[in-house]
Design a protein around this motif. Structure first.
Motif, PDB file in Angstrom:
ATOM      1  N   ILE A 153      76.212  79.151  38.435  1.00 41.90           N
ATOM      2  CA  ILE A 153      76.253  79.925  39.654  1.00 41.90           C
ATOM      3  C   ILE A 153      75.460  81.268  39.605  1.00 41.90           C
ATOM      4  O   ILE A 153      75.681  81.836  38.522  1.00 41.90           O
ATOM      5  N   VAL A 154      74.805  81.380  40.738  1.00 40.82           N
ATOM      6  CA  VAL A 154      74.079  82.695  40.777  1.00 40.82           C
ATOM      7  C   VAL A 154      74.675  83.659  41.831  1.00 40.82           C
ATOM      8  O   VAL A 154      75.005  82.993  42.767  1.00 40.82           O
ATOM      9  N   PHE A 194      79.324  89.060  43.452  1.00 41.75           N
ATOM     10  CA  PHE A 194      80.046  88.829  42.064  1.00 41.75           C
ATOM     11  C   PHE A 194      81.355  88.408  42.452  1.00 41.75           C
ATOM     12  O   PHE A 194      82.232  87.595  41.660  1.00 41.75           O
ATOM     13  N   ILE A 195      81.893  89.109  43.334  1.00 39.72           N
ATOM     14  CA  ILE A 195      83.403  88.635  43.910  1.00 39.72           C
ATOM     15  C   ILE A 195      83.583  87.359  44.215  1.00 39.72           C
ATOM     16  O   ILE A 195      84.611  86.651  44.010  1.00 39.72           O
ATOM     17  N   VAL A 196      82.504  87.039  44.923  1.00 37.37           N
ATOM     18  CA  VAL A 196      82.925  85.471  45.710  1.00 37.37           C
ATOM     19  C   VAL A 196      82.422  84.310  44.401  1.00 37.37           C
ATOM     20  O   VAL A 196      83.268  83.280  44.354  1.00 37.37           O
ATOM     21  N   GLY A 197      81.479  84.809  43.724  1.00 33.66           N
ATOM     22  CA  GLY A 197      81.010  83.667  42.812  1.00 33.66           C
ATOM     23  C   GLY A 197      81.652  83.490  41.545  1.00 33.66           C
ATOM     24  O   GLY A 197      82.039  82.469  41.015  1.00 33.66           O
ATOM     25  N   ILE A 209      82.233  76.679  34.718  1.00 35.79           N
ATOM     26  CA  ILE A 209      80.730  76.824  34.425  1.00 35.79           C
ATOM     27  C   ILE A 209      80.402  78.116  34.496  1.00 35.79           C
ATOM     28  O   ILE A 209      81.110  78.979  34.801  1.00 35.79           O
ATOM     29  N   GLY A 210      78.960  78.579  33.897  1.00 39.59           N
ATOM     30  CA  GLY A 210      78.858  79.649  33.950  1.00 39.59           C
ATOM     31  C   GLY A 210      78.272  80.239  35.269  1.00 39.59           C
ATOM     32  O   GLY A 210      78.212  79.965  36.414  1.00 39.59           O
ATOM     33  N   PHE A 211      78.159  81.724  35.091  1.00 38.44           N
ATOM     34  CA  PHE A 211      77.705  82.621  36.221  1.00 38.44           C
ATOM     35  C   PHE A 211      76.719  83.548  35.653  1.00 38.44           C
ATOM     36  O   PHE A 211      76.825  84.313  34.562  1.00 38.44           O
ATOM     37  N   VAL A 212      75.834  83.893  36.642  1.00 35.82           N
ATOM     38  CA  VAL A 212      74.577  84.689  36.346  1.00 35.82           C
ATOM     39  C   VAL A 212      74.489  85.732  37.225  1.00 35.82           C
ATOM     40  O   VAL A 212      74.416  85.415  38.617  1.00 35.82           O
ATOM     41  N   PRO A 213      74.722  86.902  36.845  1.00 32.70           N
ATOM     42  CA  PRO A 213      74.718  88.121  37.915  1.00 32.70           C
ATOM     43  C   PRO A 213      73.309  88.284  38.200  1.00 32.70           C
ATOM     44  O   PRO A 213      72.355  88.443  37.610  1.00 32.70           O
TER      45      PRO A 213
END
Ligand SMILES: O=P(O)(O)OC[C@H]1O[C@H](OP(=O)(O)OP(=O)(O)O)[C@H](O)[C@@H]1O
Ligand SMILES: Nc1ncnc2[nH]cnc12
Length: 175
Positions: A54-55, A62-65, A74-78
């Protein structure tokens, strides 16, 4: 859920500029069960897209993702505003409903061929989403969908990204 959700969005006239109706999601975040339900709905969508990562654009993305990414494991990309990330970045500039800005992501954040979904609180003109798409594609990723708490269809954001799937929990007309 959509009804309850809509009741918890605060609509603030003339913020941050005259003529804008600001859709404030903070009352949703304060209600643990509702925040969880909204996260779950977005997670179902992201799962249906078979996303690898997720981006989320700074700051509300950031708050939502982030909770969606942790629910799915799964991963998160800011995607950050300029000069916040410490290593080599890819940058894209964009306009939004009330201004303009740039977003950056680390060059090694997305691997070629990864399936990516963008999560954010709100889709307005889609300037932010287009910048994310550019960043993702420049790094060889594939933007396979996008999801939001709120969509403002009158601003025709979707039309600027033909072919991209957009999911939202509520739509506000006349914004
Ligand atoms: O579709 P658009 O016209 O691009 O507008 C939507 C974007 O605007 C808001 O972010 P903002 O840039 O205000 O940043 P913030 O999350 O830091 O408040 C919102 O959170 C979306 O990211
Ligand atoms: N009307 C709006 N409310 C909240 N966030 C926004 N971002 C862009 N337009 C917005």
């Amino acid at each position: 859920m959509a009804n309850d959700f809509e009741k918890h969005i605060a609509s603030v006239k003339d913020f941050p500029n005259k003529g804008i109706i600001f859709r404030d999601i903070t009352p949703v975040l304060q209600d643990g069960k509702l925040f969880q339900a909204a996260t779950h709905k977005l997670a179902e969508y992201v799962k249906s897209k078979n996303a690898d990562i997720i981006v989320g654009p700074e700051a509300r993305g950031f708050i939502v993702g982030c909770p969606v990414a942790t629910e799915l494991g799964i991963g998160f990309v800011p995607a950050r505003k300029p000069h916040k990330l410490p290593r080599e970045v890819e940058r894209a500039s964009y306009d939004l409903e009330y201004g303009s800005n740039s977003l950056e992501i680390h060059k090694d954040a997305i691997k070629p061929g990864q399936r990516v979904v963008v999560c954010d609180d709100l889709l307005a003109t889609a300037g932010t989403l287009r910048a994310c798409k550019q960043l993702i594609e420049n790094l060889g990723g594939e933007l396979v969908g996008s999801c939001f708490y709120i969509e403002l269809p009158d601003l025709k954001g979707k039309e600027k990204l033909p072919g991209l799937d957009v999911f939202s929990l509520v739509k506000y007309h006349g914004a």
